[in-house]
Design an enzyme around this catalytic site. Structure first.
Site, PDB file in Angstrom:
ATOM      1  N   ASP A 104       1.085  -5.467   3.400  1.00  0.00           N
ATOM      2  CA  ASP A 104       2.289  -4.645   3.270  1.00  0.00           C
ATOM      3  C   ASP A 104       2.073  -3.295   3.942  1.00  0.00           C
ATOM      4  OD1 ASP A 104       0.408  -3.917   1.250  1.00  0.00           O
ATOM      5  OD2 ASP A 104       2.000  -2.958   0.080  1.00  0.00           O
ATOM      6  N   GLU A 165      -0.541  -3.385  -2.004  1.00  0.00           N
ATOM      7  CA  GLU A 165      -1.536  -2.313  -2.068  1.00  0.00           C
ATOM      8  C   GLU A 165      -0.901  -0.940  -1.951  1.00  0.00           C
ATOM      9  OE1 GLU A 165      -4.416   0.679  -0.828  1.00  0.00           O
ATOM     10  OE2 GLU A 165      -2.703  -0.027   0.337  1.00  0.00           O
TER      11      GLU A 165
END
Length: 413
Positions: A104, A165
């Site tokens: 991400d 994350e």
């Protein structure tokens, strides 16, 4: 590199991967995979699955449970995540390594920063090129070299690529911890600094929201009957900010205040959002105690209630013990690749904090050299595309050849 002649053919093999790696990095950067963009994360994951197929590893896509977050209006809203990718090979090997990074990015689906571009012949600017799609490609290249070498059978590996994350790995934390407990050492692929410096000790971090409820009233007719949540939020902010400098080196950063509405209404809802960074566990416990005192103080205001949400998601990561031993070993390997492996402490945090808390020594900035991450100026240095893959491949092959220092092996007491 005379010391590593037996590894040289597979290190040299990586040179031919440059063009393909650069093309993939550009293509992947153009896929918006912001943490909240589930469709974009699905597209990114499909690209990764295609690329990693050459490793012939056991592959899993793991659904993450929804979590909860405080919405701007103070309500509790569900949070959805993408899927974790888990690749695994030779789990019964005498040495096991865990390689991790996220897929991400911080860039939302409507971000104007969507397209990579060459700044010069050695610099690529684009979303996620450093943080951390370049890191994913470094893992792929290093493992591809390992798997072609005669040293592969001596090391088993797991790769965890998580989709959350950038918002604290709340959904994937349990998976990271589980995999950490099975490995001897960890390799994470956040970007190194532009000059190749790695992150050493890291602070711990917690993200928090305080929901504040008051009493609405007409600002003209019944102003004194109201109880302003925004005023209480202002008091809360000043109390939190006042903790800076009073809890060791801990920092309290107020990020946002949600709430309020028409100026002719006494507002009954506000949300204060803040981040806390701590250097050690004692600071963490002190910070938690001080935050609790702030909540108690706000709750003494007439007609006001305050409720804390959030937690410390990242424990401090000290540079000590096995983690320090791992850095020293990697620095020795770097010297023979003409790389000066240096590191310094940072206030930033990443999944390396999570792995360290689970007891796994790890280096968490083995990705490409770059900088200005989390901005539209994010860049990578292209001469690190193969350079960093060579370093990781050498680490893996040395470990597979039986050269992992005894102090780093899980059997060592």
């Amino acid at each position: 590199m005379t010391k590593y002649t037996k590894f040289q053919p597979w290190l040299d093999w990586l040179d031919q991967r440059y063009d393909e790696t650069l093309d993939r990095l550009k293509s992947w950067s153009a896929i918006n995979s912001g943490t909240g963009n589930i469709e974009g994360l699905d597209r990114m994951r499909a690209e990764i699955l295609t690329a990693f197929a050459e490793l012939d590893a056991q592959t899993r896509e793991i659904d993450l449970p929804d979590t909860e977050a405080v919405a701007p209006d103070g309500s509790i809203a569900p949070v959805r995540y993408g899927k974790v990718l888990h690749f695994s090979k030779r789990p019964q090997a005498p040495v096991r390594v865990l390689l991790c990074i996220h897929y991400d990015t911080v860039f939302a689906i409507d971000s104007p920063f969507q397209t990579p571009r060459l700044i010069d012949e050695n610099t690529l600017n684009g979303p996620g090129v450093a943080d951390a799609k370049g890191g994913i490609l470094t893992i792929l290249n290093a493992l591809s070299a390992l798997e072609r070498s005669p040293f592969a059978n001596g090391i088993g590996w797991d790769v965890i690529l998580n989709p959350d994350e950038e918002t604290g790995s709340i959904g994937s934390a349990a998976i990271l911890a589980e995999q950490a407990r099975a490995a001897d050492f960890g390799m994470l692929y956040e970007p190194a600094l532009e000059d190749g410096t790695l992150a050493g000790a890291r602070k711990g971090s917690g993200n928090f929201s305080i929901r504040i409820k008051g009493r609405a009233a007409h600002a003209g007719r019944e102003f004194h009957a109201g109880r302003s949540a925004m005023v209480a939020a202002s008091d809360c902010v000043m109390r939190l900010d006042g903790l800076n400098g009073k809890v060791g080196k801990a920092t309290f950063n107020i990020g946002k205040i949600d709430g309020g509405g028409p100026v002719n209404v006494v507002p009954d809802t506000a949300v204060v959002r803040f981040n806390v960074r701590v250097s050690n566990h004692d600071e963490r416990h002190q910070a938690e105690d001080e935050i609790a005192k702030v909540i108690m103080a706000i709750n003494t205001r007439d007609g006001i209630t305050a409720e804390l949400h959030g937690r410390f998601g990242r424990a401090p990561k000290p540079m000590a013990g096995k983690t320090l031993a791992l850095f020293e070993w990697v620095r020795e390997l770097g010297h023979d690749l003409d790389l000066d492996i240096a590191w310094k402490a940072t206030g930033g945090c990443c999944d390396g904090n999570n792995l360290a808390e689970a007891g796994l020594p790890n280096i968490d900035t083995l990705g490409l050299r770059g900088g200005l991450i989390h901005s539209d100026q994010e860049f990578v240095k292209l001469d690190s595309l193969i350079e960093r893959a060579r370093l990781s491949a050498l680490i893996l092959m040395k470990a597979g050849a039986g050269d992992l220092p005894d102090a780093l092996k899980k059997t060592e007491i």
